[in-house]
Write a protein that holds these residues in place. Sequence first.
Motif, short mmCIF file in Angstrom:
data_model
loop_
_atom_site.label_atom_id
_atom_site.label_comp_id
_atom_site.label_asym_id
_atom_site.label_seq_id
_atom_site.Cartn_x
_atom_site.Cartn_y
_atom_site.Cartn_z
N LEU A 115 0.75 -1.18 0.03
CA LEU A 115 -0.01 0.06 0.06
C LEU A 115 0.85 1.18 0.05
CD1 LEU A 115 -2.70 -1.03 2.57
CD2 LEU A 115 -3.00 -0.48 0.02
N TRP A 116 0.54 2.34 -0.78
CA TRP A 116 0.93 3.61 -0.66
C TRP A 116 0.09 4.46 0.23
CZ3 TRP A 116 2.82 5.05 -6.55
CH2 TRP A 116 3.47 4.03 -6.78
N GLU A 117 0.59 5.54 0.57
CA GLU A 117 -0.08 6.55 1.44
C GLU A 117 -1.52 6.85 0.98
OE1 GLU A 117 1.58 9.55 4.12
OE2 GLU A 117 3.20 9.42 2.57
N SER A 118 -1.36 7.11 -0.78
CA SER A 118 -2.55 7.53 -1.32
C SER A 118 -3.76 6.60 -1.62
CB SER A 118 -1.96 8.28 -2.67
OG SER A 118 -1.21 7.07 -3.53
N ASP A 119 -3.32 5.26 -1.31
CA ASP A 119 -4.19 4.12 -1.48
C ASP A 119 -5.37 4.06 -0.49
OD1 ASP A 119 -2.90 3.55 -3.74
OD2 ASP A 119 -1.66 1.96 -2.59
#
Length: 518
Positions: free
Chosen positions: A265-269
Motif C-alpha cells: 500500500l501507498w499513502e494515497s491508497d
Amino acid sequence: MDNSRLKGAKAFPLPLHHTSTVKEFDDLHASFTARVLVLRRPDGTAEIYLPFVQYQREFRLRSRSWQDHAARGLGLFWDFCVAHGDTGWAPTVLLREFAYALLEGTLDAKHPASRSLMWPAVGRVRAEGLVRHVEDFAEWCSSKDDSTSPVAPTTTPLVPGTGEHATRLLVWSRLRRISMLQHIKRVPVSWKKSHVEFGRNDKGREMRPAKHFPPAFAERLLWEGHRRPRAVAGQNVFLEYCARDIMIALLDGWGGLRRSEGLHLWESDVIEHPGQPDHAFVVLNHPEQASVQWIDPVSGSRRRGTRQHMLAETYGLRPRNLVTRGHYHVGWKGMALNDDLQACIFWIDPTAGALFWTLYQGYCRFVRPSIMAERFRLGGRDHPFLFVSEEVNPVTGLPGEPYSERAYERNHEAAVLRLGLEHSKRAGTTTHGLRHLYGHTMRKLGVHPHVIRQGLHHINLLSQVIYTAPLPEDVDAALRHAQQMAATKRVAIAPLAEDTTQELIRLRLSLSHGGSHE
C-alpha cells in the motif's frame, strides 16, 4: 504475389529493421491486406520476409492491429538478434534475454549490445503481447512442415543472417517447447498441479480445515498485543499503541488480505469512504502495472503511467515484488483485480473500517512524518509506501525503510505471546491465521460463496474451500443449534465490541486535540 507492388513501399524508421506501409496482395483465394517486414542484415543488405506475408495470408481475416503488433514483435526480435551477434548466447538465453529486454528496457542494461538498442521499458502487459506474437508466429512456422526435425542449438545460427535462418530459430524454439513468456510472467497457479487447494490427497483422506486465529483473542490482539510495552500513560494515544501493526492486523483479520499484500500500500491508497464518512476506503493496486498519476519533479507537469515507471522515475525504486531478496522484497501471489488492476477491501465489520480510518489519520500525522523526517536528516530518500519501519536498518543505516514481512511477523509473534498464546501455524496464530479467520467468519455468517471469493480476492471460487472448511465442533454446533441460529441470526464472530468502541473514542478525541488526551 506480385513483387512489383513492393517497390513503392514506404518504410517506418525503426532501429535496425523496417516495416513497410500496408500493401494489398492477391492470391488464389481473395485479395488481402498485409504488412511487409523488410529485414536488414548486418552487412547492410535487406530482404522481404516472405514467411510473414504467408502467415498473414493464412489469417487474412484478422485485424490490421493484429498485423501491426505481429510485425512489431518480429521486427524487434530481429533487431535483438542482430545486435547480439557476438554474444555467443545459446538460443534459450537469446529468447529469455529478448523477453527481459522488452519488459525492463535496455537503457540501463549491463550488456553493451543491449544498450545500443535504446529500448524503453514497455511494461508487463505490452511485453507479454509482443512476445506472444513472436511465439504464435513460431508455432505457425513449426506446424507448417511436420517433417522438419528440431534444429540443434549447435547448428542453429545465433544471429540469423537471413529470414530463413530466423524462421529456423523460431521453429527450433517451438519444437523444443521453449517459451519466452515463462521468463517474464509467473506461471499461473492453474498451470501447476492444481489451482485449488482441496485439502486432500489421492488416498481420499478427509479435508483438514485451515487453522484460524482464535476469535476470542482477536480484539485483545489489537489493544493488548500491539500496545507498546513501555507506553507512558497520558502520552499521545497514537504512540501508546503500534498503530502501524494494528492497521495491518485489521487488513488481514477484518479485511481478508494476505500478510504481504498490505505492505504494497501507498499513502494515497487510503481515502475516506465516499458513502460512509469516517470509514476507510482502501484500494489495493497491482504493484507493477496499476496506473498512477504524479507530478514530474523537473517539469512540474502531470504525468500518468504504471506504478513501476513512477517508482523508477520519482524514487529510483522497483516494485517490491520484483526485488527477490532483502528487507525491501514483498511477495505478490496474485488476486482477482478489476480492469484497472485494483481491488478494494471489504470490511467484515464496519467498526474495522472506522477504526482503520482513524488510525490512518493519526499514523500519517503523528507517527510516519517524524520517522521520515529523521530519514531525510540522515540523507535518505523519500518513498510512497504507507507502512515504514521505526528502527534503523542495519544495511542502509536509515529509519523509515518500507516495512518488511519479516519485521511484521516478528512483531505479530511478540503480540501473540503477550496474550499468553502459542505462536504457530498449528495454533492458527500466525499472521496468515488472521486471513483464515476472515474466511472462517464469513462462512459462519452464512455469506454466499461468491461473496467470500470477492472478500478474499480469490480468482477461483473453490480456492476458499481450505479457508471455510468447518471444524468438527462447528459441524456438531451447527446441527444442534441450526434452528436457533436461523431464528436469531446471531453468530459468534471475532467481535469489535466495548473495548474497541472505547479506544476508538479515545483515538478520535486525541486526533481532534492534536494527539493529547486526558
